[in-house]
Design a protein around this motif. Structure first.
Motif, PDB file in Angstrom:
ATOM      1  N   THR B   6       0.837  -1.216   0.000  1.00  0.00           N
ATOM      2  CA  THR B   6       0.000   0.000   0.000  1.00  0.00           C
ATOM      3  C   THR B   6       0.864   1.255   0.000  1.00  0.00           C
ATOM      4  N   LEU B   7       2.014   1.152  -0.612  1.00  0.00           N
ATOM      5  CA  LEU B   7       2.937   2.283  -0.665  1.00  0.00           C
ATOM      6  C   LEU B   7       2.323   3.472  -1.393  1.00  0.00           C
ATOM      7  N   ASP B   8       1.562   3.191  -2.446  1.00  0.00           N
ATOM      8  CA  ASP B   8       0.971   4.301  -3.209  1.00  0.00           C
ATOM      9  C   ASP B   8      -0.010   5.110  -2.349  1.00  0.00           C
ATOM     10  N   VAL B   9      -0.708   4.409  -1.448  1.00  0.00           N
ATOM     11  CA  VAL B   9      -1.640   5.106  -0.548  1.00  0.00           C
ATOM     12  C   VAL B   9      -0.859   6.027   0.381  1.00  0.00           C
ATOM     13  N   MET B  10       0.246   5.492   0.901  1.00  0.00           N
ATOM     14  CA  MET B  10       1.077   6.277   1.837  1.00  0.00           C
ATOM     15  C   MET B  10       1.718   7.472   1.130  1.00  0.00           C
ATOM     16  N   LEU B  11       2.110   7.246  -0.116  1.00  0.00           N
ATOM     17  CA  LEU B  11       2.696   8.359  -0.889  1.00  0.00           C
ATOM     18  C   LEU B  11       1.653   9.451  -1.096  1.00  0.00           C
ATOM     19  N   ARG B  14       1.167  11.412   2.074  1.00  0.00           N
ATOM     20  CA  ARG B  14       2.289  12.323   2.354  1.00  0.00           C
ATOM     21  C   ARG B  14       2.505  13.335   1.220  1.00  0.00           C
ATOM     22  N   LYS B  15       1.675  13.209   0.189  1.00  0.00           N
ATOM     23  CA  LYS B  15       1.764  14.103  -0.982  1.00  0.00           C
ATOM     24  C   LYS B  15       3.187  14.127  -1.550  1.00  0.00           C
ATOM     25  N   MET B  16       3.711  12.930  -1.715  1.00  0.00           N
ATOM     26  CA  MET B  16       5.079  12.813  -2.241  1.00  0.00           C
ATOM     27  C   MET B  16       5.049  12.021  -3.548  1.00  0.00           C
ATOM     28  N   ARG B  17       5.869  12.448  -4.489  1.00  0.00           N
ATOM     29  CA  ARG B  17       5.944  11.733  -5.767  1.00  0.00           C
ATOM     30  C   ARG B  17       6.900  10.540  -5.650  1.00  0.00           C
ATOM     31  N   VAL B  54      11.576   8.082   5.566  1.00  0.00           N
ATOM     32  CA  VAL B  54      11.220   9.208   4.677  1.00  0.00           C
ATOM     33  C   VAL B  54       9.726   9.539   4.797  1.00  0.00           C
ATOM     34  N   LEU B  55       8.903   8.493   4.845  1.00  0.00           N
ATOM     35  CA  LEU B  55       7.447   8.738   4.872  1.00  0.00           C
ATOM     36  C   LEU B  55       6.904   8.876   6.298  1.00  0.00           C
ATOM     37  N   GLN B  56       7.806   8.706   7.295  1.00  0.00           N
ATOM     38  CA  GLN B  56       7.394   8.817   8.709  1.00  0.00           C
ATOM     39  C   GLN B  56       6.184   7.919   8.978  1.00  0.00           C
TER      40      GLN B  56
END
Lengths: 170, 73
Positions: B6-11, B14-17, B54-56
């Motif tokens: 579920t990395l895409d959800v976390m990204l 966090r509004k990170m590309r 990085v994504l805390q």
């Protein structure tokens, strides 16, 4: 650098494998000399007619073709190594072929000498024809190195499997 | 595989590309894309640790277990 050296040696070896027999078989003097020094035919009367020489040349090409096959596989293999393609199934396949070729050499070489002996003495009267069985030290070495190469190829096959598995981990 | 990445959800949270994350954890964007789509055999703890830093977030925020999901693949 290493791959270039090996490839250069392969090219040189292939050139020698083609040029030397052509040179030897084109001259009856050279045939007689080589037959005495390398094929154990010193004590036999040799017939060096055209058909004897053609048959002899064909018989002598047997190990030369096997050796050319091995050199071609090594040429390809070290080309791949030079480009960093080490742990690939294709490289392992070439390594196995090198091993198989080397294992064929100890069979091809004595068979070739026996056939050359027959070709050069087939026109002699009965009882003066030669069937030479000539197993030399380098036949033993080819067998030994062939088996070692086969073992290395098996290990490399396992390394390819591990590398492939490792590449699946991020 | 019943493990869903579920990395895409976390990204998105966090509004990170992906590109930025890839640069910050030192892997290629192509590998990160494979990870996001779950088309990998596994994730190294080292990579997981860096993503979490990085994504805390926690590893559990990046992976979920859904029994029966994609069995046979």
């Amino acid at each position: 650098m290493l791959s270039r050296c090996v490839r250069a040696l392969c090219a040189l070896g292939a050139l020698c494998l083609i040029a030397l027999p052509t040179f030897v078989w084109s001259s009856p003097e050279w045939i007689a000399q080589t037959a005495a020094s390398q094929w154990g035919l010193a004590s036999h009367a040799l017939r060096l007619g055209l058909h004897n020489r053609l048959l002899g040349a064909a018989a002598s090409m047997l190990p030369a073709l096997v050796a050319l096959f091995v050199l071609w596989q090594l040429w390809w293999l070290f080309g791949a190594y030079g480009q960093g393609r080490i742990f690939t199934p294709a490289s392992v396949l070439r390594l196995k072929r090198v091993a198989q070729g080397m294992l064929c050499l100890p069979l091809a070489q004595p068979l070739s000498v026996a056939l050359v002996g027959l070709a050069l003495t087939m026109d002699n009267p009965s009882g003066e024809r030669a069937l030479i069985l000539n197993v030399q030290w380098h036949d033993y070495l080819a067998l030994l190195f062939g088996l070692i190469m086969l073992a290395i190829a098996s290990v490399m096959g396992e390394a390819v499997r591990v590398a492939d598995e490792n590449a699946g981990f991020i | 595989m019943p493990i869903i990445v579920t990395l895409d959800v976390m990204l998105a949270r966090r509004k990170m590309r992906s590109r930025e994350l890839a640069e910050r954890i030192g892997i290629t964007e192509a590998n990160l894309s494979l990870l996001k789509s779950g088309k990998v055999r596994g994730v190294r703890f080292d990579t997981l640790q860096q993503i979490c830093e990085v994504l805390q977030c926690q590893p559990g925020d990046l992976l979920s277990y859904e029994p029966g999901a994609g069995d046979g693949g």
